[in-house]
Design a protein around this motif. Structure first.
Motif, PDB file in Angstrom:
ATOM      1  N   LYS A 105      36.239  53.644  53.784  1.00  0.00           N
ATOM      2  CA  LYS A 105      35.461  52.974  52.748  1.00  0.00           C
ATOM      3  C   LYS A 105      36.346  51.962  52.047  1.00  0.00           C
ATOM      4  CE  LYS A 105      32.286  56.695  52.095  1.00  0.00           C
ATOM      5  NZ  LYS A 105      31.124  56.997  51.330  1.00  0.00           N
ATOM      6  N   ALA A 106      35.818  50.759  51.874  1.00  0.00           N
ATOM      7  CA  ALA A 106      36.566  49.688  51.220  1.00  0.00           C
ATOM      8  C   ALA A 106      35.694  49.030  50.163  1.00  0.00           C
ATOM      9  CB  ALA A 106      37.011  48.652  52.246  1.00  0.00           C
ATOM     10  N   HIS A 107      36.333  48.260  49.306  1.00  0.00           N
ATOM     11  CA  HIS A 107      35.655  47.504  48.256  1.00  0.00           C
ATOM     12  C   HIS A 107      36.136  46.063  48.336  1.00  0.00           C
ATOM     13  CE1 HIS A 107      35.837  51.680  46.839  1.00  0.00           C
ATOM     14  NE2 HIS A 107      34.607  51.423  46.417  1.00  0.00           N
ATOM     15  N   GLU A 108      35.357  45.141  47.793  1.00  0.00           N
ATOM     16  CA  GLU A 108      35.780  43.746  47.762  1.00  0.00           C
ATOM     17  C   GLU A 108      37.122  43.651  47.043  1.00  0.00           C
ATOM     18  OE1 GLU A 108      32.776  41.133  46.279  1.00  0.00           O
ATOM     19  OE2 GLU A 108      31.274  41.927  47.650  1.00  0.00           O
ATOM     20  N   GLY A 109      38.055  42.899  47.626  1.00  0.00           N
ATOM     21  CA  GLY A 109      39.387  42.748  47.059  1.00  0.00           C
ATOM     22  C   GLY A 109      40.422  43.667  47.671  1.00  0.00           C
ATOM     23  N   ASP A 110      39.986  44.738  48.345  1.00  0.00           N
ATOM     24  CA  ASP A 110      40.933  45.612  49.038  1.00  0.00           C
ATOM     25  C   ASP A 110      41.572  44.849  50.192  1.00  0.00           C
ATOM     26  OD1 ASP A 110      40.232  47.674  47.360  1.00  0.00           O
ATOM     27  OD2 ASP A 110      39.139  48.813  48.878  1.00  0.00           O
ATOM     28  N   VAL A 111      42.736  45.269  50.585  1.00  0.00           N
ATOM     29  CA  VAL A 111      43.436  44.643  51.703  1.00  0.00           C
ATOM     30  C   VAL A 111      43.496  45.622  52.868  1.00  0.00           C
ATOM     31  CG1 VAL A 111      45.643  43.708  52.503  1.00  0.00           C
ATOM     32  CG2 VAL A 111      44.786  43.114  50.240  1.00  0.00           C
ATOM     33  N   PRO A 138      50.901  47.508  47.356  1.00  0.00           N
ATOM     34  CA  PRO A 138      49.594  48.131  47.090  1.00  0.00           C
ATOM     35  C   PRO A 138      49.617  48.998  45.839  1.00  0.00           C
ATOM     36  CG  PRO A 138      50.705  49.306  48.834  1.00  0.00           C
ATOM     37  CD  PRO A 138      51.559  48.101  48.510  1.00  0.00           C
ATOM     38  N   HIS A 139      48.462  49.093  45.194  1.00  0.00           N
ATOM     39  CA  HIS A 139      48.306  49.973  44.037  1.00  0.00           C
ATOM     40  C   HIS A 139      48.211  51.427  44.500  1.00  0.00           C
ATOM     41  CE1 HIS A 139      47.053  51.457  40.183  1.00  0.00           C
ATOM     42  NE2 HIS A 139      45.889  51.835  40.647  1.00  0.00           N
ATOM     43  N   ARG A 140      47.355  51.679  45.476  1.00  0.00           N
ATOM     44  CA  ARG A 140      47.264  53.001  46.092  1.00  0.00           C
ATOM     45  C   ARG A 140      46.688  52.822  47.481  1.00  0.00           C
ATOM     46  NH1 ARG A 140      41.622  55.736  44.390  1.00  0.00           N
ATOM     47  NH2 ARG A 140      40.855  53.742  43.790  1.00  0.00           N
ATOM     48  N   VAL A 141      46.919  53.776  48.326  1.00  0.00           N
ATOM     49  CA  VAL A 141      46.493  53.672  49.723  1.00  0.00           C
ATOM     50  C   VAL A 141      45.450  54.739  50.011  1.00  0.00           C
ATOM     51  CG1 VAL A 141      47.222  53.817  52.128  1.00  0.00           C
ATOM     52  CG2 VAL A 141      48.726  52.737  50.441  1.00  0.00           C
ATOM     53  N   ARG A 142      44.333  54.331  50.628  1.00  0.00           N
ATOM     54  CA  ARG A 142      43.296  55.265  51.062  1.00  0.00           C
ATOM     55  C   ARG A 142      43.220  55.238  52.566  1.00  0.00           C
ATOM     56  NH1 ARG A 142      38.077  53.301  48.151  1.00  0.00           N
ATOM     57  NH2 ARG A 142      39.089  51.398  48.722  1.00  0.00           N
ATOM     58  N   PRO A 200      53.420  41.905  65.397  1.00  0.00           N
ATOM     59  CA  PRO A 200      53.679  42.182  63.984  1.00  0.00           C
ATOM     60  C   PRO A 200      52.452  42.722  63.244  1.00  0.00           C
ATOM     61  CG  PRO A 200      53.370  39.849  64.302  1.00  0.00           C
ATOM     62  CD  PRO A 200      53.340  40.484  65.670  1.00  0.00           C
ATOM     63  N   GLU A 201      52.721  43.400  62.140  1.00  0.00           N
ATOM     64  CA  GLU A 201      51.662  43.864  61.246  1.00  0.00           C
ATOM     65  C   GLU A 201      51.010  42.644  60.600  1.00  0.00           C
ATOM     66  OE1 GLU A 201      52.226  45.900  57.083  1.00  0.00           O
ATOM     67  OE2 GLU A 201      52.442  47.385  58.690  1.00  0.00           O
ATOM     68  N   HIS A 202      49.702  42.712  60.345  1.00  0.00           N
ATOM     69  CA  HIS A 202      49.034  41.625  59.637  1.00  0.00           C
ATOM     70  C   HIS A 202      48.043  42.204  58.632  1.00  0.00           C
ATOM     71  CE1 HIS A 202      46.575  42.365  63.224  1.00  0.00           C
ATOM     72  NE2 HIS A 202      45.537  41.939  62.541  1.00  0.00           N
ATOM     73  N   HIS A 203      47.576  41.339  57.717  1.00  0.00           N
ATOM     74  CA  HIS A 203      46.734  41.772  56.607  1.00  0.00           C
ATOM     75  C   HIS A 203      45.489  40.898  56.509  1.00  0.00           C
ATOM     76  CE1 HIS A 203      50.885  42.858  55.578  1.00  0.00           C
ATOM     77  NE2 HIS A 203      50.342  43.943  55.090  1.00  0.00           N
ATOM     78  N   ALA A 204      44.429  41.476  55.953  1.00  0.00           N
ATOM     79  CA  ALA A 204      43.201  40.738  55.677  1.00  0.00           C
ATOM     80  C   ALA A 204      42.592  41.287  54.392  1.00  0.00           C
ATOM     81  CB  ALA A 204      42.214  40.882  56.825  1.00  0.00           C
ATOM     82  N   THR A 205      42.071  40.403  53.550  1.00  0.00           N
ATOM     83  CA  THR A 205      41.432  40.798  52.306  1.00  0.00           C
ATOM     84  C   THR A 205      39.936  40.945  52.529  1.00  0.00           C
ATOM     85  OG1 THR A 205      43.084  39.593  51.032  1.00  0.00           O
ATOM     86  CG2 THR A 205      41.051  40.149  49.891  1.00  0.00           C
ATOM     87  N   VAL A 206      39.361  42.032  52.036  1.00  0.00           N
ATOM     88  CA  VAL A 206      37.919  42.244  52.152  1.00  0.00           C
ATOM     89  C   VAL A 206      37.222  41.315  51.161  1.00  0.00           C
ATOM     90  CG1 VAL A 206      36.032  43.906  51.895  1.00  0.00           C
ATOM     91  CG2 VAL A 206      38.232  44.654  52.830  1.00  0.00           C
ATOM     92  N   THR A 231      44.128  49.596  48.311  1.00  0.00           N
ATOM     93  CA  THR A 231      43.321  49.252  47.148  1.00  0.00           C
ATOM     94  C   THR A 231      44.201  48.516  46.155  1.00  0.00           C
ATOM     95  OG1 THR A 231      41.980  51.198  47.484  1.00  0.00           O
ATOM     96  CG2 THR A 231      41.856  50.192  45.325  1.00  0.00           C
ATOM     97  N   ARG A 232      43.723  47.380  45.655  1.00  0.00           N
ATOM     98  CA  ARG A 232      44.524  46.532  44.777  1.00  0.00           C
ATOM     99  C   ARG A 232      43.993  46.588  43.350  1.00  0.00           C
ATOM    100  NH1 ARG A 232      48.098  44.863  47.546  1.00  0.00           N
ATOM    101  NH2 ARG A 232      48.277  42.650  47.660  1.00  0.00           N
ATOM    102  N   PRO A 233      44.879  46.433  42.384  1.00  0.00           N
ATOM    103  CA  PRO A 233      44.423  46.289  40.997  1.00  0.00           C
ATOM    104  C   PRO A 233      43.587  45.017  40.877  1.00  0.00           C
ATOM    105  CG  PRO A 233      46.801  46.623  41.091  1.00  0.00           C
ATOM    106  CD  PRO A 233      46.315  46.431  42.498  1.00  0.00           C
ATOM    107  N   ALA A 234      42.657  44.986  39.971  1.00  0.00           N
ATOM    108  CA  ALA A 234      41.751  43.849  39.832  1.00  0.00           C
ATOM    109  C   ALA A 234      42.487  42.542  39.542  1.00  0.00           C
ATOM    110  CB  ALA A 234      40.744  44.125  38.724  1.00  0.00           C
TER     111      ALA A 234
END
Length: 75
Positions: free
Chosen positions: A2-8, A70-74, A19-25, A59-62
């Motif tokens: 489960k993700a929310h807008e702004g999560d990475v 990261p703020h916390r990892v789910r 390599p590792e890569h990232h995407a923002t929801v 999950t990122r802080p607003a």
């Protein structure tokens, strides 16, 4: 998953030299935070995805908008 807008979403490399890569929801298209997600990659392109087993949600802080710690990892 489960993700929310702004999560990475952090995609780990599954093969040597990949390599590792990232995407923002940018939009959650499923119900209750479930996939598919509309994401924006670090280079600016966007796509819709169903994340696989090599993906972790950060999950990122607003107030945090850039790729960073990261703020916390789910899982």
């Amino acid at each position: 998953m489960k993700a929310h807008e702004g999560d990475v979403l952090r995609f780990t490399g599954r093969t040597v030299g990949c390599p590792e890569h990232h995407a923002t929801v940018v939009k959650v298209l499923g119900q209750n935070g479930e996939p598919p997600y509309r994401v924006r990659y670090e280079d600016g392109h966007e796509t819709e995805i169903f994340p696989g087993p090599g993906c972790v949600i950060e999950t990122r802080p607003a107030h945090e908008t850039s790729f960073g710690r990261p703020h916390r990892v789910r899982r």
